[in-house]
Design a protein around this motif. Structure first.
Motif, PDB file in Angstrom:
ATOM      1  N   ARG A  69       0.839  -1.212   0.000  1.00  0.00           N
ATOM      2  CA  ARG A  69       0.000   0.000   0.000  1.00  0.00           C
ATOM      3  C   ARG A  69       0.868   1.255   0.000  1.00  0.00           C
ATOM      4  O   ARG A  69       0.577   2.222  -0.693  1.00  0.00           O
ATOM      5  CB  ARG A  69      -0.941   0.007   1.203  1.00  0.00           C
ATOM      6  N   THR A  70       1.928   1.248   0.776  1.00  0.00           N
ATOM      7  CA  THR A  70       2.797   2.418   0.897  1.00  0.00           C
ATOM      8  C   THR A  70       3.583   2.653  -0.390  1.00  0.00           C
ATOM      9  O   THR A  70       3.783   3.799  -0.807  1.00  0.00           O
ATOM     10  CB  THR A  70       3.770   2.223   2.078  1.00  0.00           C
ATOM     11  N   SER A  71       4.010   1.593  -1.029  1.00  0.00           N
ATOM     12  CA  SER A  71       4.836   1.701  -2.237  1.00  0.00           C
ATOM     13  C   SER A  71       4.123   2.445  -3.362  1.00  0.00           C
ATOM     14  O   SER A  71       4.767   3.120  -4.169  1.00  0.00           O
ATOM     15  CB  SER A  71       5.264   0.325  -2.718  1.00  0.00           C
ATOM     16  N   ALA A  72       2.808   2.347  -3.428  1.00  0.00           N
ATOM     17  CA  ALA A  72       2.065   3.049  -4.478  1.00  0.00           C
ATOM     18  C   ALA A  72       2.314   4.553  -4.387  1.00  0.00           C
ATOM     19  O   ALA A  72       2.547   5.213  -5.406  1.00  0.00           O
ATOM     20  CB  ALA A  72       0.576   2.736  -4.361  1.00  0.00           C
ATOM     21  N   GLY A  73       2.309   5.106  -3.193  1.00  0.00           N
ATOM     22  CA  GLY A  73       2.586   6.526  -3.009  1.00  0.00           C
ATOM     23  C   GLY A  73       4.041   6.867  -3.241  1.00  0.00           C
ATOM     24  O   GLY A  73       4.363   7.909  -3.820  1.00  0.00           O
TER      25      GLY A  73
ATOM     26  N   ARG B 187       6.145   5.466  -5.260  1.00  0.00           N
ATOM     27  CA  ARG B 187       6.463   5.482  -6.691  1.00  0.00           C
ATOM     28  C   ARG B 187       6.118   6.823  -7.343  1.00  0.00           C
ATOM     29  O   ARG B 187       6.629   7.145  -8.408  1.00  0.00           O
ATOM     30  CB  ARG B 187       5.733   4.351  -7.409  1.00  0.00           C
ATOM     31  N   MET B 188       5.274   7.623  -6.710  1.00  0.00           N
ATOM     32  CA  MET B 188       4.880   8.926  -7.249  1.00  0.00           C
ATOM     33  C   MET B 188       5.830  10.047  -6.820  1.00  0.00           C
ATOM     34  O   MET B 188       5.731  11.160  -7.317  1.00  0.00           O
ATOM     35  CB  MET B 188       3.448   9.259  -6.818  1.00  0.00           C
ATOM     36  N   GLU B 189       6.726   9.782  -5.917  1.00  0.00           N
ATOM     37  CA  GLU B 189       7.648  10.805  -5.420  1.00  0.00           C
ATOM     38  C   GLU B 189       8.735  11.080  -6.465  1.00  0.00           C
ATOM     39  O   GLU B 189       9.489  10.171  -6.819  1.00  0.00           O
ATOM     40  CB  GLU B 189       8.305  10.350  -4.120  1.00  0.00           C
TER      41      GLU B 189
ATOM     42  N   HIS C 236      10.465  12.647   1.197  1.00  0.00           N
ATOM     43  CA  HIS C 236       9.886  11.302   1.314  1.00  0.00           C
ATOM     44  C   HIS C 236       9.414  11.039   2.744  1.00  0.00           C
ATOM     45  O   HIS C 236       8.311  10.543   2.958  1.00  0.00           O
ATOM     46  CB  HIS C 236      10.933  10.259   0.898  1.00  0.00           C
TER      47      HIS C 236
ATOM     48  N   GLN D 273       5.962  12.646   3.667  1.00  0.00           N
ATOM     49  CA  GLN D 273       4.746  12.307   2.930  1.00  0.00           C
ATOM     50  C   GLN D 273       3.757  11.562   3.837  1.00  0.00           C
ATOM     51  O   GLN D 273       4.165  10.764   4.692  1.00  0.00           O
ATOM     52  CB  GLN D 273       5.087  11.423   1.726  1.00  0.00           C
TER      53      GLN D 273
ATOM     54  N   HIS E 179       1.844   8.991   3.252  1.00  0.00           N
ATOM     55  CA  HIS E 179       1.956   7.529   3.155  1.00  0.00           C
ATOM     56  C   HIS E 179       3.173   7.016   3.925  1.00  0.00           C
ATOM     57  O   HIS E 179       3.117   5.958   4.536  1.00  0.00           O
ATOM     58  CB  HIS E 179       1.976   7.058   1.695  1.00  0.00           C
ATOM     59  N   THR E 180       4.267   7.788   3.925  1.00  0.00           N
ATOM     60  CA  THR E 180       5.453   7.377   4.677  1.00  0.00           C
ATOM     61  C   THR E 180       5.199   7.509   6.169  1.00  0.00           C
ATOM     62  O   THR E 180       5.562   6.606   6.944  1.00  0.00           O
ATOM     63  CB  THR E 180       6.683   8.214   4.265  1.00  0.00           C
TER      64      THR E 180
END
Length: 108
Positions: free
Chosen positions: A28-32, A34-36, A69, A72, A74-75
């Motif tokens: 779930r976290t990786s999706a956000g 990848r947008m950074e 990062h 964020q 999500h992080t």
């Protein structure tokens, strides 16, 4: 000239159930992540003979990108949630070596 800001993180998980929940959190976290724009590499691995360990390799454009990062949502959620699944966390910040191929004795 060195480029980027890198680190590895080694997480040891409590048990198989915790590992499954942790992996779902990571997905779930990786999706956000990848947008950074400043996150160049965010790779997660499991050592072959250590099923309860996850090793992250993270490479950012620079230290400011890493800080972005960390801030964020999500992080922040990942950092707040992960502890319930873990027995230990080891963080290693990495320093890039100068171009090894240009060092004396390293040609070839």
């Amino acid at each position: 000239m060195a480029s980027g800001f890198a680190l590895t993180v080694r997480f040891t998980l409590r048990d198989a159930a915790a590992a499954q929940q942790f992996d779902e959190l990571v997905a779930r976290t990786s999706a956000g992540i990848r947008m950074e724009p400043g996150t160049l590499v965010y790779a997660v691995h499991t050592p072959i003979e250590e099923p309860l360990v996850r090793v992250f390799y993270e490479l950012y454009a620079d230290q400011d990108a890493f800080q972005d990062h960390e801030e964020q949502p999500h992080t922040r959620h990942f950092l707040a949630t992960r502890e319930q699944f873990l027995t230990s966390t080891e963080v290693t910040f990495l320093k890039e070596l100068a171009d090894v191929s240009k060092r004396p004795g390293m040609e070839g």
